[in-house]
Design an enzyme around this catalytic site. Structure first.
Site, PDB file in Angstrom:
ATOM      1  N   VAL A 191       5.994   0.417   7.389  1.00  0.00           N
ATOM      2  CA  VAL A 191       4.586  -0.261   6.637  1.00  0.00           C
ATOM      3  C   VAL A 191       5.117  -1.230   5.801  1.00  0.00           C
ATOM      4  O   VAL A 191       5.950  -0.988   4.945  1.00  0.00           O
ATOM      5  CB  VAL A 191       3.912   0.800   6.047  1.00  0.00           C
ATOM      6  CG1 VAL A 191       2.861   0.321   5.616  1.00  0.00           C
ATOM      7  CG2 VAL A 191       3.713   1.831   7.174  1.00  0.00           C
ATOM      8  N   CYS A 192       4.489  -2.424   5.758  1.00  0.00           N
ATOM      9  CA  CYS A 192       4.758  -3.540   4.868  1.00  0.00           C
ATOM     10  C   CYS A 192       3.610  -3.487   3.827  1.00  0.00           C
ATOM     11  O   CYS A 192       2.528  -3.955   3.967  1.00  0.00           O
ATOM     12  CB  CYS A 192       4.780  -4.916   5.503  1.00  0.00           C
ATOM     13  SG  CYS A 192       4.881  -6.129   4.462  1.00  0.00           S
ATOM     14  N   LEU A 193       3.860  -2.644   2.622  1.00  0.00           N
ATOM     15  CA  LEU A 193       2.724  -2.490   1.551  1.00  0.00           C
ATOM     16  C   LEU A 193       3.941  -2.895   0.306  1.00  0.00           C
ATOM     17  O   LEU A 193       4.653  -1.975   0.113  1.00  0.00           O
ATOM     18  CB  LEU A 193       2.203  -1.012   1.640  1.00  0.00           C
ATOM     19  CG  LEU A 193       1.088  -0.994   0.767  1.00  0.00           C
ATOM     20  CD1 LEU A 193      -0.169  -1.986   0.938  1.00  0.00           C
ATOM     21  CD2 LEU A 193       0.588   0.478   1.007  1.00  0.00           C
TER      22      LEU A 193
END
Length: 183
Positions: free
Chosen positions: A111-113
């Protein structure tokens, strides 16, 4: 002086054990903080939390998001959370178990957060992460992608992106990649 503390510790342990129950496991500061965070969760109605290993293992849990708007309306996406003993000084490890066509989630579930990486601060909590994940589904970000192909389609052809998302959520193929049904 050191022996005095050692004896005091043994007396406390003996007192705890004399209550007839098993010895009480001392919780790490991370476990204590996580317990507090979970007790204070204010989840959106579209999100549910579960503990697949039982309530005794708070450090590993799942959150299932069911977006009620946007491209991913009607889908169900499950994320695993692995929280280390050094939480909140270290962000939890979050992965998406559901294979999803999304610019900010790669096919392996990473996840790219930003708040899970460089913008993590100890004042943030599990609630903040869950709201961030929900935001990824209502407003996918094509400017900081993990899935560059999905980001390019979102940026250049939003209608095709919508069709690709629907195809993926229905259990179809997008660009020779099969996605299990997640509706």
């Amino acid at each position: 002086m050191i022996n005095l503390f050692k004896i005091k510790g043994q007396k406390k342990e003996e007192a705890a054990n004399s209550s007839g129950g098993p010895p009480v496991k001392k919780q790490s500061p991370g476990e204590l903080r996580l317990h507090k965070d979970i007790a204070e969760l204010n989840l959106p109605k579209t999100t549910k939390i579960s503990f697949p290993n039982g309530k005794d293992d708070l450090m590993n849990f799942e959150a299932t998001l069911r977006p009620d708007e946007g491209y991913y309306l009607g889908g169900a996406f499950t994320f695993t959370f692995q929280v280390s003993a050094s939480y909140p000084h270290e962000a939890p490890k979050v992965k998406c178990k559901t294979k999803v066509y999304h610019p900010n989630i790669d096919l392996e579930g990473n996840v790219c957060l930003n708040i899970l990486r460089e913008d993590w601060k100890p004042v943030l909590n599990i609630n903040t992460i869950i709201y961030g994940l929900n935001l990824l589904f209502s407003q996918p970000n094509d400017e900081d992608p993990l899935n560059h192909e999905a980001a390019a389609v979102l940026r250049d052809n939003p209608q095709k992106f919508q069709r690709n998302v629907q195809m993926a959520m229905s259990g179809g193929y997008v660009d020779n990649t099969h996605f299990p049904r997640c509706k």
